[in-house]
Design a protein around this motif. Sequence first.
Motif, PDB file in Angstrom:
ATOM      1  N   ILE A   1       0.976  -1.340   0.040  1.00  0.00           N
ATOM      2  CA  ILE A   1       0.093   0.071   0.137  1.00  0.00           C
ATOM      3  C   ILE A   1       1.163   1.339   0.029  1.00  0.00           C
ATOM      4  O   ILE A   1       1.700   1.322   0.925  1.00  0.00           O
ATOM      5  CB  ILE A   1      -0.976   0.024   1.155  1.00  0.00           C
ATOM      6  N   LYS A   2       0.723   1.976  -1.110  1.00  0.00           N
ATOM      7  CA  LYS A   2       1.789   3.360  -1.297  1.00  0.00           C
ATOM      8  C   LYS A   2       0.861   4.477  -1.444  1.00  0.00           C
ATOM      9  O   LYS A   2       0.025   4.403  -2.474  1.00  0.00           O
ATOM     10  CB  LYS A   2       2.668   3.033  -2.230  1.00  0.00           C
ATOM     11  N   HIS A   3       0.794   5.577  -0.560  1.00  0.00           N
ATOM     12  CA  HIS A   3       0.369   6.588  -0.856  1.00  0.00           C
ATOM     13  C   HIS A   3       1.326   7.386  -1.751  1.00  0.00           C
ATOM     14  O   HIS A   3       2.480   7.469  -1.440  1.00  0.00           O
ATOM     15  CB  HIS A   3       0.176   7.647   0.284  1.00  0.00           C
ATOM     16  N   LYS A   4       0.673   8.002  -2.735  1.00  0.00           N
ATOM     17  CA  LYS A   4       1.762   8.945  -3.762  1.00  0.00           C
ATOM     18  C   LYS A   4       2.573   9.727  -3.303  1.00  0.00           C
ATOM     19  O   LYS A   4       3.654  10.121  -3.693  1.00  0.00           O
ATOM     20  CB  LYS A   4       0.593   9.476  -4.878  1.00  0.00           C
ATOM     21  N   LYS A   5       2.288  10.664  -2.274  1.00  0.00           N
ATOM     22  CA  LYS A   5       3.032  11.805  -1.793  1.00  0.00           C
ATOM     23  C   LYS A   5       3.376  11.446  -0.108  1.00  0.00           C
ATOM     24  O   LYS A   5       3.637  12.397   0.585  1.00  0.00           O
ATOM     25  CB  LYS A   5       2.454  12.931  -1.947  1.00  0.00           C
ATOM     26  N   ARG A   6       3.470  10.285   0.285  1.00  0.00           N
ATOM     27  CA  ARG A   6       4.044  10.097   1.497  1.00  0.00           C
ATOM     28  C   ARG A   6       4.940   8.773   1.555  1.00  0.00           C
ATOM     29  O   ARG A   6       5.000   7.941   0.660  1.00  0.00           O
ATOM     30  CB  ARG A   6       2.617   9.530   2.466  1.00  0.00           C
ATOM     31  N   TRP A   7       5.677   8.790   2.501  1.00  0.00           N
ATOM     32  CA  TRP A   7       6.914   7.822   2.618  1.00  0.00           C
ATOM     33  C   TRP A   7       7.258   7.505   4.013  1.00  0.00           C
ATOM     34  O   TRP A   7       6.844   8.114   4.969  1.00  0.00           O
ATOM     35  CB  TRP A   7       8.238   8.557   2.056  1.00  0.00           C
ATOM     36  N   TYR A   8       7.926   6.215   3.978  1.00  0.00           N
ATOM     37  CA  TYR A   8       8.669   6.100   5.311  1.00  0.00           C
ATOM     38  C   TYR A   8      10.017   6.062   4.952  1.00  0.00           C
ATOM     39  O   TYR A   8      10.377   6.003   3.808  1.00  0.00           O
ATOM     40  CB  TYR A   8       8.046   4.905   6.003  1.00  0.00           C
ATOM     41  N   CYS A   9      11.033   6.093   5.885  1.00  0.00           N
ATOM     42  CA  CYS A   9      12.502   6.525   5.614  1.00  0.00           C
ATOM     43  C   CYS A   9      13.015   5.573   4.805  1.00  0.00           C
ATOM     44  O   CYS A   9      13.734   5.833   3.805  1.00  0.00           O
ATOM     45  CB  CYS A   9      13.086   6.495   6.946  1.00  0.00           C
ATOM     46  N   SER A  10      13.064   4.366   4.832  1.00  0.00           N
ATOM     47  CA  SER A  10      13.930   3.385   4.175  1.00  0.00           C
ATOM     48  C   SER A  10      13.264   3.185   2.644  1.00  0.00           C
ATOM     49  O   SER A  10      13.930   3.033   1.685  1.00  0.00           O
ATOM     50  CB  SER A  10      14.212   1.973   4.941  1.00  0.00           C
ATOM     51  N   GLU A  11      11.851   3.243   2.730  1.00  0.00           N
ATOM     52  CA  GLU A  11      11.136   3.482   1.496  1.00  0.00           C
ATOM     53  C   GLU A  11      11.618   4.471   0.462  1.00  0.00           C
ATOM     54  O   GLU A  11      12.068   4.375  -0.632  1.00  0.00           O
ATOM     55  CB  GLU A  11       9.640   3.672   1.455  1.00  0.00           C
ATOM     56  N   TRP A  12      11.774   5.608   1.054  1.00  0.00           N
ATOM     57  CA  TRP A  12      12.207   6.664   0.569  1.00  0.00           C
ATOM     58  C   TRP A  12      13.776   6.774  -0.189  1.00  0.00           C
ATOM     59  O   TRP A  12      14.009   7.045  -1.130  1.00  0.00           O
ATOM     60  CB  TRP A  12      12.115   8.178   1.120  1.00  0.00           C
ATOM     61  N   ILE A  13      14.460   6.226   0.756  1.00  0.00           N
ATOM     62  CA  ILE A  13      16.086   5.920   0.498  1.00  0.00           C
ATOM     63  C   ILE A  13      16.058   5.141  -0.899  1.00  0.00           C
ATOM     64  O   ILE A  13      16.891   5.287  -1.772  1.00  0.00           O
ATOM     65  CB  ILE A  13      16.642   5.656   1.680  1.00  0.00           C
ATOM     66  N   SER A  14      15.314   3.814  -0.696  1.00  0.00           N
ATOM     67  CA  SER A  14      15.409   2.689  -1.657  1.00  0.00           C
ATOM     68  C   SER A  14      14.878   3.493  -3.318  1.00  0.00           C
ATOM     69  O   SER A  14      15.480   3.117  -4.057  1.00  0.00           O
ATOM     70  CB  SER A  14      14.124   1.787  -1.268  1.00  0.00           C
TER      71      SER A  14
END
Length: 159
Positions: A106-119
């Motif tokens: 599940i992924k919100h288009k304009k929201r992230w968590y730290c390691s997802e953003w880095i990936s």
Amino acid sequence: MKIQIAFFKGKGSYVNSVVRWWTNSIYSHAEIVLPDGYTWIGISPYLKSKVDERKKISFQYKDWDLIDIKVTEDQYNIIMEFYEDTKGQGYDWIGMLLSQFLPCKIKHKKRWYCSEWISYALRIACIIDWRKIRIYERKDLSPAVLYQLLTDCEDEIPS
């Protein structure tokens, strides 16, 4: 030029403890350290966190594991462009939590968590090979998973 991926293993707050417990890992957070060594970019696991930069003039090395990654000027510029494009976007609590319970990401288009953003930043800059890591297929991109992915691919990532 070198960036570092910093993985937090220090005590931290209650949120850090929950993340560690939930992911069964020593890591509760990750950030990108820019070549100057004191500008860190990413998003923290707090309710009102946003993708942003922080200046860390001093920190406890014992609380962090660092992975060095050599980047070209072009790769660095792509990471910074991705940062500018996502700067101010919020933490994806709903996506992170629902992805743990459901058999899909599940992924919100304009929201992230730290390691997802880095990936995503590393993949977009062609630092990690999407054909081998296939982050789009992974519903779990916790700090521990990112650490494992990067250490498993050490031979392919310039350090």
